[in-house]
Design a protein around this motif. Sequence first.
Motif, PDB file in Angstrom:
ATOM      1  N   ASP A 262      -1.512   4.514 -10.219  1.00 41.78           N
ATOM      2  CA  ASP A 262      -0.626   4.673  -9.282  1.00 41.78           C
ATOM      3  C   ASP A 262      -0.382   3.181  -8.677  1.00 41.78           C
ATOM      4  O   ASP A 262       0.995   2.932  -8.349  1.00 41.78           O
ATOM      5  CB  ASP A 262      -1.053   4.943  -8.758  1.00 41.78           C
ATOM      6  N   GLN A 263      -1.124   2.777  -8.286  1.00 44.18           N
ATOM      7  CA  GLN A 263      -0.316   1.072  -7.152  1.00 44.18           C
ATOM      8  C   GLN A 263      -0.499  -0.227  -8.284  1.00 44.18           C
ATOM      9  O   GLN A 263      -0.290  -1.247  -7.011  1.00 44.18           O
ATOM     10  CB  GLN A 263      -2.048   1.022  -6.468  1.00 44.18           C
TER      11      GLN A 263
ATOM     12  N   LEU B  71       2.919   2.710  -2.293  1.00 45.64           N
ATOM     13  CA  LEU B  71       2.774   3.212  -3.540  1.00 45.64           C
ATOM     14  C   LEU B  71       2.403   4.388  -3.726  1.00 45.64           C
ATOM     15  O   LEU B  71       1.287   4.390  -2.960  1.00 45.64           O
ATOM     16  CB  LEU B  71       2.694   2.700  -4.648  1.00 45.64           C
TER      17      LEU B  71
ATOM     18  N   GLU C  37      -8.369   2.827  -0.596  1.00 43.77           N
ATOM     19  CA  GLU C  37      -8.022   2.702  -0.046  1.00 43.77           C
ATOM     20  C   GLU C  37      -8.797   1.031   1.080  1.00 43.77           C
ATOM     21  O   GLU C  37      -8.028   0.236   1.805  1.00 43.77           O
ATOM     22  CB  GLU C  37      -7.257   3.600   1.459  1.00 43.77           C
TER      23      GLU C  37
ATOM     24  N   LEU D  50       0.565  -1.163   0.258  1.00 48.37           N
ATOM     25  CA  LEU D  50      -0.237   0.138  -0.058  1.00 48.37           C
ATOM     26  C   LEU D  50       1.291   0.928   0.110  1.00 48.37           C
ATOM     27  O   LEU D  50       0.224   2.531   0.397  1.00 48.37           O
ATOM     28  CB  LEU D  50      -1.002  -0.499   1.671  1.00 48.37           C
TER      29      LEU D  50
ATOM     30  N   TYR E 241      -6.273   5.623  -9.927  1.00 51.79           N
ATOM     31  CA  TYR E 241      -5.726   4.849  -8.733  1.00 51.79           C
ATOM     32  C   TYR E 241      -4.952   3.650  -8.485  1.00 51.79           C
ATOM     33  O   TYR E 241      -4.041   3.219  -8.240  1.00 51.79           O
ATOM     34  CB  TYR E 241      -6.210   4.699  -7.477  1.00 51.79           C
TER      35      TYR E 241
ATOM     36  N   ASN F  27      -8.526  -1.315  -1.022  1.00 55.01           N
ATOM     37  CA  ASN F  27      -7.384  -2.136  -1.734  1.00 55.01           C
ATOM     38  C   ASN F  27      -6.182  -3.144  -0.359  1.00 55.01           C
ATOM     39  O   ASN F  27      -6.114  -4.305  -0.171  1.00 55.01           O
ATOM     40  CB  ASN F  27      -6.300  -0.998  -1.932  1.00 55.01           C
TER      41      ASN F  27
END
Length: 224
Positions: A166-167, A12, A195, A10, A163, A198
């Motif tokens: 990016d992750q 990144l 979040e 988590l 998102y 994730n």
Amino acid sequence: MNPHQFLLPLTLHPSFEMGDFIVSSSNEEALSWLGKWPEWPSRTLLIYGSQGSGKSHLASIWKSNARLLRPEEITVETLEVILTKSQNHFILDNAEYVKDEEALFHFLNATRQGDGSLLLLSQTPPREWGLTLPDLQSRLNALIAVGIQEPDDHLMRGLIKKYALDQQIPLSVDVLNYLFHHLPRSYQGLWASLEYINAEALRKKRGITIPLVREALLEHTLII
């Protein structure tokens, strides 16, 4: 790689490059005013919007070499030191939390009279800051203040995709559409939900599917 794999750390960080900023009717005015620098009236621009609305992204686009200041750094005692350094372009984040109103007033005046620039970031417009110094309120009211609105449909889809990118999370079209239709229509709600999804996928060691997203959103709603 399994297209539903979602087992990544988590930590990144999002990309703040110009090409990664998603433009929509929610934020295009703020981006437009940013591009008018250095022709800002009083050499100062204020951009306000809720947490997670992209203000930091805009600030990084404007000037990577500007000095980033925190509210607690703006005091009468420290202002002279700040203004005598070679750096003359500033970003003041969370400007509404500056306690020393006199110092902020002098900071605005110094920027207006000098050859530097100041980008103010806040979550609310100045009229909602609860200021007690009339001169400061008047000076702030005279600035160009541009608000970032809550995300429209185009921005919602773009932020979900960003998102995931990016992750480094592959999302199927079906999952993306489900997220689009079921995530909160606010920046804070959007990021908090993503979040949580994730984290739940990592904790349960499960891939990102509509059933997993449905479970996570239900749990997140119950928690908050």
